[in-house]
Design an enzyme around this catalytic site. Structure first.
Site, short mmCIF file in Angstrom:
data_model
loop_
_atom_site.label_atom_id
_atom_site.label_comp_id
_atom_site.label_asym_id
_atom_site.label_seq_id
_atom_site.Cartn_x
_atom_site.Cartn_y
_atom_site.Cartn_z
N ALA A 40 -10.16 5.37 3.40
CA ALA A 40 -10.17 6.53 4.31
C ALA A 40 -11.50 7.26 4.27
O ALA A 40 -12.10 7.47 3.22
CB ALA A 40 -9.04 7.51 4.00
N GLY A 41 -11.93 7.65 5.46
CA GLY A 41 -13.13 8.47 5.62
C GLY A 41 -14.37 7.70 5.99
O GLY A 41 -15.32 8.26 6.55
N ASN A 50 -10.37 0.87 8.59
CA ASN A 50 -9.58 0.68 9.79
C ASN A 50 -10.23 1.37 10.98
O ASN A 50 -10.79 0.74 11.87
CB ASN A 50 -8.15 1.18 9.57
CG ASN A 50 -7.21 0.87 10.73
OD1 ASN A 50 -6.02 1.11 10.65
ND2 ASN A 50 -7.70 0.31 11.82
N SER A 51 -10.20 2.71 10.99
CA SER A 51 -10.68 3.45 12.16
C SER A 51 -12.12 3.12 12.53
O SER A 51 -12.45 3.01 13.72
CB SER A 51 -10.55 4.96 11.91
OG SER A 51 -9.21 5.33 11.71
N LYS A 75 0.87 -1.17 0.00
CA LYS A 75 0.00 0.00 0.00
C LYS A 75 0.91 1.23 0.00
O LYS A 75 1.59 1.51 0.99
CB LYS A 75 -0.92 0.02 1.21
CG LYS A 75 -1.84 1.24 1.23
CD LYS A 75 -2.62 1.36 2.51
CE LYS A 75 -3.39 2.68 2.53
NZ LYS A 75 -4.06 2.92 3.83
N GLY A 99 -9.11 8.97 8.80
CA GLY A 99 -9.48 8.98 10.21
C GLY A 99 -10.58 9.96 10.59
O GLY A 99 -10.92 10.09 11.76
#
Length: 259
Positions: free
Chosen positions: A187-188, A209-210, A100, A161
């Site tokens: 992301a987001g 992830n987050s 990545k 995040g």
């Protein structure tokens, strides 16, 4: 419902949920969440490859999960040279061809650097990596990265995040329309419904992830995302109804009862 695999490089996958492994409260929770997600590809920061400190090492425990492929990331790289160096080290440590590519030099907004990302991608593709670049939602850059041989493009839905969802939705649609490689939203994303929406618009997968790690119950949230991507993909395959500017009756307007 159709079941269809998709391909990255020379590897076929069935799950359309990719997961990150940072921000979890502890490694045991992370491992349970990754397993519950059904993900077949997980990204790991290079600093979590630590053979000399088993208590800090993630690569070892993750590599023992059945069917899971590790994808090191170049998080922390400030420029193309940094990213290439980290990628080479990561391949030496874990042997995975996947990388990545992540270059965000400004710690205040963490936006990916398009110029350095492109330059690093050119080098890493020639070195035999399956390059998966994290990038802004830029249709022109996405095509450039595809042209140099990246196996996917990974445009952001919103700032990393932030949990702001698919703020770049209209640009993502353009990238999907013109892309010849899988488009993975990275992301987001905060909610499973947003992951489903990304798949509904034709994205191949999402990386989360987050939203999982910061949930009150990461394991249940991972399961929820797994179900959401299945639903979103099925909806895209089924074909969403067209949007109309006016109302359209769902029942006949002619009388069906005798006067």
């Amino acid at each position: 419902m159709k079941t269809d695999n998709w391909t990255l490089g020379n590897r076929s996958f069935s799950s359309r949920l990719l997961v990150g492994t940072g921000k979890f409260s502890d490694n045991a929770t992370m491992l349970r969440a990754v397993e519950a997600s059904g993900a077949e590809l997980a990204t790991v920061a290079l600093r979590r490859f630590n053979r000399e400190r088993p208590d800090e090492d993630l690569a070892g425990p993750l590599s023992r999960l059945p069917g899971l492929v590790l994808m090191p990331n170049t998080s922390g790289a400030r420029d193309a040279d940094d990213a290439v160096r980290l990628a080479m080290l990561a391949r030496e440590l874990c042997g995975s061809p996947f990388i990545k590519l992540e270059i965000h030099p400004n710690p205040h907004h963490l936006m990916p650097d398009p110029i350095e990302t492109y330059e690093a991608a050119r080098v890493l593709v020639k070195e035999g990596f399956h390059v998966m670049p994290y990038m802004g939602a830029d249709p022109a850059l996405a095509k450039r990265l595809e042209d140099v041989g990246c196996v996917s493009v990974m445009p952001l839905g919103a700032a990393i995040g932030s949990g702001q969802g698919l703020r770049t939705r209209e640009l993502l649609k353009l990238i999907v329309r013109d892309s010849g490689v899988p488009v993975i939203v990275d992301a987001g994303i905060r909610a499973p419904s947003e992951a489903a929406a990304a798949l509904e618009m034709g994205c191949a997968a999402v990386l989360v992830n987050s939203a999982i790690a910061a949930a009150d119950d990461p394991v249940v949230m991972a399961e929820s995302f797994a179900k959401a991507v299945v639903a979103g993909r099925a909806a895209w395959q089924a074909g969403l109804m067209p949007v109309s500017d006016s109302a359209s009756p769902t029942s006949p307007l002619t009388a069906f009862l005798p006067a």
